[in-house]
Scaffold this motif. Sequence first.
Motif, PDB file in Angstrom:
ATOM      1  N   ALA A 123       0.827  -1.209   0.000  1.00 32.68           N
ATOM      2  CA  ALA A 123       0.000   0.000   0.000  1.00 32.68           C
ATOM      3  C   ALA A 123       0.856   1.252   0.000  1.00 32.68           C
ATOM      4  O   ALA A 123       0.562   2.229  -0.703  1.00 32.68           O
ATOM      5  N   LEU A 126       2.167   1.831  -3.464  1.00 33.10           N
ATOM      6  CA  LEU A 126       1.145   2.373  -4.368  1.00 33.10           C
ATOM      7  C   LEU A 126       0.988   3.877  -4.173  1.00 33.10           C
ATOM      8  O   LEU A 126       0.896   4.631  -5.148  1.00 33.10           O
ATOM      9  N   LEU A 127       0.955   4.318  -2.921  1.00 33.71           N
ATOM     10  CA  LEU A 127       0.841   5.755  -2.655  1.00 33.71           C
ATOM     11  C   LEU A 127       2.073   6.508  -3.142  1.00 33.71           C
ATOM     12  O   LEU A 127       1.973   7.607  -3.696  1.00 33.71           O
ATOM     13  N   ALA A 130       2.047   6.823  -7.009  1.00 37.02           N
ATOM     14  CA  ALA A 130       0.853   7.373  -7.656  1.00 37.02           C
ATOM     15  C   ALA A 130       1.075   8.804  -8.132  1.00 37.02           C
ATOM     16  O   ALA A 130       1.677   9.624  -7.436  1.00 37.02           O
ATOM     17  N   VAL A 133      -3.508  10.935  -5.776  1.00 36.66           N
ATOM     18  CA  VAL A 133      -4.170  10.080  -4.792  1.00 36.66           C
ATOM     19  C   VAL A 133      -5.566  10.637  -4.536  1.00 36.66           C
ATOM     20  O   VAL A 133      -5.730  11.842  -4.299  1.00 36.66           O
ATOM     21  N   ASP A 179      -2.925   6.548 -11.134  1.00 41.95           N
ATOM     22  CA  ASP A 179      -3.441   7.057  -9.863  1.00 41.95           C
ATOM     23  C   ASP A 179      -3.753   5.946  -8.868  1.00 41.95           C
ATOM     24  O   ASP A 179      -3.794   4.762  -9.210  1.00 41.95           O
ATOM     25  N   CYS A 180      -4.006   6.374  -7.629  1.00 42.18           N
ATOM     26  CA  CYS A 180      -4.364   5.448  -6.556  1.00 42.18           C
ATOM     27  C   CYS A 180      -5.537   6.044  -5.774  1.00 42.18           C
ATOM     28  O   CYS A 180      -5.588   7.258  -5.551  1.00 42.18           O
ATOM     29  N   VAL A 205      -6.996   2.059 -12.148  1.00 40.25           N
ATOM     30  CA  VAL A 205      -6.613   2.751 -10.915  1.00 40.25           C
ATOM     31  C   VAL A 205      -6.309   1.718  -9.837  1.00 40.25           C
ATOM     32  O   VAL A 205      -7.029   0.727  -9.689  1.00 40.25           O
ATOM     33  N   LYS A 206      -5.252   1.927  -9.063  1.00 37.78           N
ATOM     34  CA  LYS A 206      -4.924   1.050  -7.945  1.00 37.78           C
ATOM     35  C   LYS A 206      -5.813   1.420  -6.755  1.00 37.78           C
ATOM     36  O   LYS A 206      -5.941   2.603  -6.414  1.00 37.78           O
ATOM     37  N   CYS A 222     -11.001  -4.105  -4.396  1.00 35.11           N
ATOM     38  CA  CYS A 222      -9.752  -3.382  -4.147  1.00 35.11           C
ATOM     39  C   CYS A 222      -8.536  -4.297  -4.257  1.00 35.11           C
ATOM     40  O   CYS A 222      -8.601  -5.499  -4.007  1.00 35.11           O
ATOM     41  N   ASP A 223      -7.412  -3.690  -4.627  1.00 31.91           N
ATOM     42  CA  ASP A 223      -6.157  -4.438  -4.735  1.00 31.91           C
ATOM     43  C   ASP A 223      -5.635  -4.824  -3.364  1.00 31.91           C
ATOM     44  O   ASP A 223      -5.034  -5.886  -3.199  1.00 31.91           O
TER      45      ASP A 223
END
Length: 283
Positions: A123, A126-127, A130, A133, A179-180, A205-206, A222-223
Amino acid sequence: MLLEKLRRGEGFSEAEREIAGYVLERREQVLGMTIGQLASAAYASNPTIVRLCRKLGVSGFREFKIVLASELERSAGIEDVDANVPFGLKESAETIAGRIADLTQATVREGSQLLQGPDLDAAAALLDSAKQVYLFATGDSMVRALSFQGKLLKVNRLVHVTHLMQEQGYYAYNAGIEDCAVFITYHGQQSGYAEYAATMKQNGVKLIAITANSEGTLADLCDLVLPLPLSEDPISKIATFSSQIAIDYVLNVLYSCMFNLRYESNFEMKQSGQTYVERMNGL
């Protein structure tokens, strides 16, 4: 965690729910029982208890008691406080302060036990990667989302958040593959969120969910899911004490993990940004 799964009761039969309720009410007593004694006390059968144990991820009643004892040992010394009504009528200020402190500690402890290192690392990555967010939250959770946005802003992350459902819809429609999006929803049933997640997933989108409903439709889309302890009832609670403590804790952990990926540069960025803001405001 075992106690958390017992409280959730997801996928339990009626007989299994009765056993779970009995265990939650008599935790210490159950540790000294045989499977037959528990079956008799909970008006169940030995095979039903074994099936429940397997749903909880343990091989049988013996392993169930070992895991239960371990969880109870970790929680020793902190009073078990009802998250819905943590204090009673006309209790002293000192008593209320102690109960809220116990509730805070218990919530953070349970939240910590639910979080998994690999999920947090993923997580945070991913942030960190991105381009933009998007945070989805409403009600009290919006306060936590705004605080999280402020933290990310200080390390130069572009974060969008709004409490308006119509604007959230535009966010979902416009978000792209770089994006996330983070959904912050305790019960995981906020109107429109599953539809937004489905749209964004289709667009690459993640998606990250921070929720106590780790097996709901939103979580499935959700991933990654960062789970919250499920301890509040939407009807009987007097305030969102436990849920907001848990959300705040998870967001702080997530921010810290992301910050740590580029510790030196993020620290320098935050310090230089703070110096600029203070200079511009004459502080």
